[in-house]
Scaffold this motif. Sequence first.
Motif, mmCIF file in Angstrom:
data_model
loop_
_atom_site.group_PDB
_atom_site.id
_atom_site.type_symbol
_atom_site.label_atom_id
_atom_site.label_comp_id
_atom_site.label_asym_id
_atom_site.label_seq_id
_atom_site.Cartn_x
_atom_site.Cartn_y
_atom_site.Cartn_z
ATOM 1 N N ASN A 20 65.224 -4.606 -45.792
ATOM 2 C CA ASN A 20 64.725 -3.257 -45.729
ATOM 3 C C ASN A 20 65.987 -2.434 -45.092
ATOM 4 O O ASN A 20 66.139 -1.161 -45.483
ATOM 5 C CB ASN A 20 63.255 -3.209 -44.788
ATOM 6 N N GLN A 21 66.359 -2.973 -44.109
ATOM 7 C CA GLN A 21 67.601 -2.238 -43.686
ATOM 8 C C GLN A 21 68.806 -1.905 -44.434
ATOM 9 O O GLN A 21 69.320 -0.849 -44.460
ATOM 10 C CB GLN A 21 68.384 -2.894 -42.361
ATOM 11 N N GLU A 22 69.215 -2.870 -45.429
ATOM 12 C CA GLU A 22 69.855 -2.630 -46.169
ATOM 13 C C GLU A 22 69.646 -1.655 -47.328
ATOM 14 O O GLU A 22 70.559 -0.707 -47.920
ATOM 15 C CB GLU A 22 70.346 -3.721 -47.073
ATOM 16 N N SER A 200 73.382 3.119 -36.974
ATOM 17 C CA SER A 200 72.705 2.411 -36.287
ATOM 18 C C SER A 200 71.408 3.122 -35.507
ATOM 19 O O SER A 200 70.394 2.805 -35.337
ATOM 20 C CB SER A 200 73.452 1.911 -34.874
ATOM 21 N N MET A 201 72.003 4.644 -35.414
ATOM 22 C CA MET A 201 70.772 5.370 -34.859
ATOM 23 C C MET A 201 69.698 5.600 -35.805
ATOM 24 O O MET A 201 68.505 5.634 -35.357
ATOM 25 C CB MET A 201 71.524 6.764 -34.555
ATOM 26 N N ARG A 206 63.954 4.599 -37.067
ATOM 27 C CA ARG A 206 62.953 3.960 -37.753
ATOM 28 C C ARG A 206 62.265 2.780 -37.438
ATOM 29 O O ARG A 206 60.966 2.558 -37.413
ATOM 30 C CB ARG A 206 63.553 3.788 -39.211
ATOM 31 N N ARG A 207 62.810 2.162 -36.704
ATOM 32 C CA ARG A 207 62.516 0.810 -35.913
ATOM 33 C C ARG A 207 61.644 1.135 -35.037
ATOM 34 O O ARG A 207 60.521 0.686 -34.853
ATOM 35 C CB ARG A 207 63.395 -0.153 -35.504
ATOM 36 N N GLU A 221 60.206 -0.025 -26.091
ATOM 37 C CA GLU A 221 61.893 0.059 -25.209
ATOM 38 C C GLU A 221 62.296 -1.596 -25.088
ATOM 39 O O GLU A 221 63.343 -1.716 -25.214
ATOM 40 C CB GLU A 221 61.886 0.838 -24.043
ATOM 41 N N ARG A 222 61.542 -2.416 -24.670
ATOM 42 C CA ARG A 222 62.041 -3.731 -24.340
ATOM 43 C C ARG A 222 62.045 -4.376 -25.491
ATOM 44 O O ARG A 222 63.042 -5.085 -25.586
ATOM 45 C CB ARG A 222 60.677 -4.451 -23.668
#
Length: 439
Positions: A20-22, A200-201, A206-207, A221-222
């Motif tokens: 999905n990231q790709e 990365s941002m 999205r994550r 955040e953790r």
Amino acid sequence: MARRASDDSTVARFEVARANQERVLAESALRGERVVSRVRLALFVLVTFSQVVIARMSGELGPKDRQRLVAVLAYLVFALSITLILHLQKKPNLGRARWMPVLTTLLDCGFFGFVAWRGASSSGDFNPQMLAASCAVVLAFSVARYSWLHVVLSTVTSSATFALVCWVMGEFSISRVSFVVGCYIALGMLIGWANTAVSSMFLGLRRRDNLSRFLPRQVVERVLQTGDGTLEPVQREVTILFSDIRDFTTLSETLPPRAVLGLLDDYFGHMGQIVMGHGGIVNKFLGDGMLACWGVPDGDANHAVHAMQAALDMRKKLEELNAWRAQRGEPVLRVGIGLHTGVVAAGMLGGAEQHEYTVIGDAVNLASRVEGLTKALGVDILVSESTWKAGQGRFRGERMSEERVKGRKEAVVVYALEGRAPPEKTEPAPGMPRTAESH
């Protein structure tokens, strides 16, 4: 074997997440290449206007060169073809996102290098400044491309093109070429850093958005800082909350589908914010019902207290919503809320394509049964005896009865939750057991 299957499922989920990231990066690269293709055409028009129209007007137009003209026309066909291909491409293609920038970079540098060489050969006047600017533009084309390797390729190709043409034309100077190459390297490093930072941002946003749908902000955040290990399976004492809108089926039959969804969206939006505001997680929506829990994925020694406070705030918010609905002539909503404290197994559940963080165990089933008793007993919030004791004397309520519920031999003692105890009664009663976390 069960352990092996669990490991395989976890690996599969990570593989899907990576894919999905790709795909997200490929989508971004596709948009970037479309912009580059338009800029390439605009650059072609501007350069042609400068080297033909303006050069003719200023008397600087060089002699005609058939090979140079063929190269220009071929480059125009190439630029138009790439623009058309990218415009017709509806979905990102990972393979194309990898190899297309390689092809376009080589052709861009090859064209500018050839044109500079042919122009100098026919006129006898070599202009290294124009070549340096052309190669810099090719390097700038690597902005927003799929991989940092594309930036490296653009940097190397632009540097090599400038150095090679200078050497062929007998204008090679170590100090001048090294200066230009150094500028290219600095520009390439900056572009590569910017591409990586933006990617990365974007992936992080999205994550974060996906996790925020069912986890409190502090837990999100953790997870982002420490990784998915926070969501690993645990066995722990938690407090479960079930809520359900009473007679919702009858109500929904009188409303159009859009109005039903709008009502639920507004209701769950408010209630979900209350749950997460008290440190809980909204585990899932079940039609007109909601399952929430406290104590996972992060441990919380006061999970029962926070859950009971959330239930009272949900009651208050419902009163506000009903007042607003009454003003508009709409029927008011009635809900039942049940809470129970017990041990559950918590973790990611599901296959590679679809999975969620959930809780499983008898405590979940019993919380559902407690919620079901609210209608029979005529109250809106019921808590089990385990939750009442874990509340540490901070709440007012009435012991209702011992009820038999489906699936359990022992009767369940339930309390009607009325409100928070007065300030002088907020200390735990002598000998009152405190919640304990079971790992």
